[in-house]
Enzyme design. Structure first.
Site, short mmCIF file in Angstrom:
data_model
loop_
_atom_site.label_atom_id
_atom_site.label_comp_id
_atom_site.label_asym_id
_atom_site.label_seq_id
_atom_site.Cartn_x
_atom_site.Cartn_y
_atom_site.Cartn_z
N GLU A 86 24.97 -19.04 -0.13
CA GLU A 86 26.14 -18.31 0.37
C GLU A 86 26.74 -19.02 1.57
OE1 GLU A 86 25.62 -14.48 2.14
OE2 GLU A 86 23.92 -15.09 3.36
N ARG A 107 31.30 -16.73 9.91
CA ARG A 107 31.22 -16.18 11.27
C ARG A 107 30.24 -17.00 12.10
NH1 ARG A 107 26.04 -14.34 10.84
NH2 ARG A 107 25.49 -13.56 8.80
N VAL A 125 23.54 -15.88 14.36
CA VAL A 125 22.51 -15.60 15.38
C VAL A 125 21.90 -16.92 15.87
CG1 VAL A 125 20.25 -14.54 15.77
CG2 VAL A 125 21.94 -13.36 14.34
N ARG A 146 13.30 -15.35 17.48
CA ARG A 146 13.98 -14.07 17.64
C ARG A 146 12.96 -13.06 18.14
NH1 ARG A 146 18.25 -13.04 12.72
NH2 ARG A 146 18.81 -15.22 12.37
N GLU A 192 19.90 -14.48 -10.16
CA GLU A 192 19.67 -15.90 -9.88
C GLU A 192 18.25 -16.24 -10.28
OE1 GLU A 192 20.29 -16.88 -5.71
OE2 GLU A 192 22.44 -17.15 -6.05
N LEU A 195 13.62 -18.97 -6.92
CA LEU A 195 12.92 -20.21 -6.58
C LEU A 195 11.61 -19.84 -5.87
CD1 LEU A 195 15.90 -22.44 -5.36
CD2 LEU A 195 14.98 -22.17 -7.66
N LYS A 206 20.55 -9.81 -7.02
CA LYS A 206 21.22 -9.83 -5.71
C LYS A 206 22.52 -9.04 -5.75
CE LYS A 206 20.88 -13.91 -3.45
NZ LYS A 206 20.96 -15.39 -3.21
P1 ADP Z 1 21.79 -12.24 2.37
O1 ADP Z 1 23.26 -12.47 2.37
O2 ADP Z 1 21.40 -10.84 1.97
O3 ADP Z 1 21.13 -12.72 3.61
P2 ADP Z 1 21.12 -14.73 0.96
O4 ADP Z 1 21.71 -15.10 -0.34
O5 ADP Z 1 21.63 -15.42 2.17
O6 ADP Z 1 21.24 -13.13 1.16
O7 ADP Z 1 19.53 -14.91 0.89
C1 ADP Z 1 18.69 -14.51 1.94
C2 ADP Z 1 17.30 -15.08 1.72
O8 ADP Z 1 16.77 -14.60 0.46
C3 ADP Z 1 17.23 -16.59 1.62
O9 ADP Z 1 17.14 -17.21 2.88
C4 ADP Z 1 15.96 -16.75 0.80
O10 ADP Z 1 14.82 -16.55 1.60
C5 ADP Z 1 16.01 -15.61 -0.18
N1 ADP Z 1 16.65 -16.01 -1.44
C6 ADP Z 1 17.97 -15.92 -1.76
N2 ADP Z 1 18.22 -16.39 -3.00
C7 ADP Z 1 17.04 -16.79 -3.51
C8 ADP Z 1 16.62 -17.37 -4.76
N3 ADP Z 1 17.47 -17.61 -5.75
N4 ADP Z 1 15.29 -17.64 -4.92
C9 ADP Z 1 14.40 -17.37 -3.93
N5 ADP Z 1 14.73 -16.84 -2.74
C10 ADP Z 1 16.02 -16.55 -2.52
#
Ligand code: ADP
Length: 448
Positions: free
Chosen positions: A286, A290, A293, A336, A199, A202, A157
């Site tokens: 995270e 803000r 949506v 959406r 990470e 999952l 990520k």
């Molecule tokens: P962004 O800020 O790019 O939206 P997020 O950390 O919010 O990234 O993650 C967006 C989506 O990615 C999550 O809703 C989930 O579907 C997937 N995701 C994020 N982290 C993981 C993880 N450790 N394992 C599996 N899926 C993940």
């Protein structure tokens, strides 16, 4: 009390903010690119100012142009909406340095949560469980050892991440190098920063997030959770509140943990703590500093106007209600609606020929399009949000089915047929889905 708010955004969210301001007797200033001269937010605002040519970097992301517009129009505050400058700490700082009120959190909190590794550390320090992974940016040299330690599959990520960009999974050591290169390249292109972290990936979690409101005086409440597990390419397509997966105790507990964390961090304004939820456990991923949506599903079940609360808080008012006074009622689902092919997701910009939005009891449409509107190619493909409320989930689904059937958007392709298809699926009807479920449904549809 604020008297004039400049809305640094476009589309449905600009209208959403405009409506809240108007109800509060606050004047509004719209800003727009030349591509949006005919847009609804421009037509409805008290004043409007053109801030540049169509590409967002020359208009909606042009901080100097936005600040000049605020100066010229004599606005006293700026609401950034979502996307664009909403999570840009430098912008929030500039807004304040120029003597305007930023309708959102402090620049320091935006900065902290914008660095996703720092955010995880800060959350862990105030008692929030996080996804296991690397606690620092990963170098190419250390990548294999760190991935081995976490155990495959790992998710790479971007530390500056957002919108699913710079995110790549690797299921084995063989895949690691190419996934890492891809993630870095995408992160660099999207955020100008190629730092990544790892990470544990999952397998089939749900995405559950908690809406928070906090004022300048130490009051914090949560407005319950939203389930946003219906996603494709890490982007949300359907959201609902409450989550069909949680019982009352789990709901109260994750709300409490989230509120306490926000209180400990001294955060103010609206914010969302996002978690993955698997086998009865929550893992923080995270915090969004803000308006989101999907905020309307929360508004529909608790009868509060989140934008109005943000504006009141920014003006220095106290929240004025306690956690015990937040009342939840019924169920809400948001679809959406994007200008895209419903099953291939190919963008479908163009002219909307006929537009007829659904209505009736429990139906809300947040959109800025109209018959004859030409959808510009420069911006996000989301053109409408259909939000439906019912006394319970079943009534909500019946109403959603009815509202989707009523919705007419001719001239372009939209995701409406996908929504109709997915709400007919037994797994969705039973609330039995996770973040990868939609992808499998779309594959199944592709084979039919
Ligand atoms: P962004 O800020 O790019 O939206 P997020 O950390 O919010 O990234 O993650 C967006 C989506 O990615 C999550 O809703 C989930 O579907 C997937 N995701 C994020 N982290 C993981 C993880 N450790 N394992 C599996 N899926 C993940």
């Amino acid at each position: 009390m604020l008297e004039k708010v400049l809305i640094a955004n476009r589309g449905e969210i600009a209208l959403r903010i405009l409506r809240a301001c108007r109800e509060m007797g606050i004047k509004t200033v719209a800003v727009h690119s030349t591509a949006d001269a005919d847009a609804m937010h421009v037509r409805l605002a008290d004043e409007s100012i053109c801030i540049g040519p169509p590409p967002a970097r020359d208009s909606y992301l042009n901080m100097t142009a936005v600040l000049s517009a605020a100066t010229i129009s004599n606005a006293d505050a700026i609401h950034p909406g979502y996307g664009f400058l909403s999570e840009n700490a430098d912008f929030a700082e500039m807004v304040e340095e120029h003597g305007f009120t930023f309708i959102g959190p402090s620049p320091d909190h935006i900065r902290l949560m914008g660095d996703k590794i720092a955010a995880k550390r800060a959350m862990r320090a105030v008692g929030v469980p996080t996804v296991p992974g690397s606690d620092d940016p990963v170098s190419d040299a250390d990548a294999a050892a760190i991935a081995d330690e976490i155990g495959y599959p790992v998710l790479i990520k971007a530390t500056a991440g957002g919108g699913g960009k710079g995110m790549k999974a690797a299921t084995s050591r063989d895949e690691l190098k190419s996934a890492l290169d891809l993630a870095r390249a995408e992160a660099h292109a999207s955020f100008g920063n190629s730092d990544v972290y790892f990470e544990k990936f999952l397998a089939t979690p749900r995405h559950i997030e908690v809406q928070i409101l906090a004022d300048h005086h130490g009051a914090v409440v949560h407005l319950g959770e939203r389930d946003c597990s219906i996603q494709r390419r890490y982007q949300k397509l359907v959201e609902e509140a409450p989550s069909p997966a949680l019982n009352e105790n789990q709901r109260r507990e994750i709300g409490r943990v989230s509120s306490e964390a926000v209180r400990a961090l001294g955060y103010r304004s609206a914010g969302t703590i996002e978690y993955l939820y698997e086998d009865g456990r929550f893992y923080f991923i995270e915090m969004n500093t803000r308006l989101q949506v999907e905020h309307p599903v929360t508004e529909m079940i608790c009868g509060l106007d989140i934008v109005r609360e943000m504006v009141r808080i920014a003006g220095g008012s106290s929240l004025g209600f306690t956690q015990d006074e937040v009342r939840f009622s019924g169920h809400a689902i948001e679809c959406r609606i994007n200008a895209e092919h419903p099953f291939t997701f190919k963008p479908s910009p163009g002219q909307v020929e006929t537009y007829h939005a659904p209505g009736g009891l429990g139906v809300r449409v947040d959109s800025a399009i109209y018959s004859g509107y030409k959808i510009p190619t420069y911006y996000d493909s989301m053109i409408s949000k259909l939000i439906v409320h019912g006394n319970n989930r079943n009534e909500c689904l019946m109403r959603l089915r009815r509202a989707l059937a009523e919705y007419v958007i001719d001239g372009i392709e939209t995701t409406i047929p996908l929504h109709q298809r997915l709400i007919a699926e037994p797994a969705f009807v039973n609330g039995d889905y996770h973040i990868r479920w939609l992808e499998t449904l779309v594959q199944r549809i592709g084979r039919e």
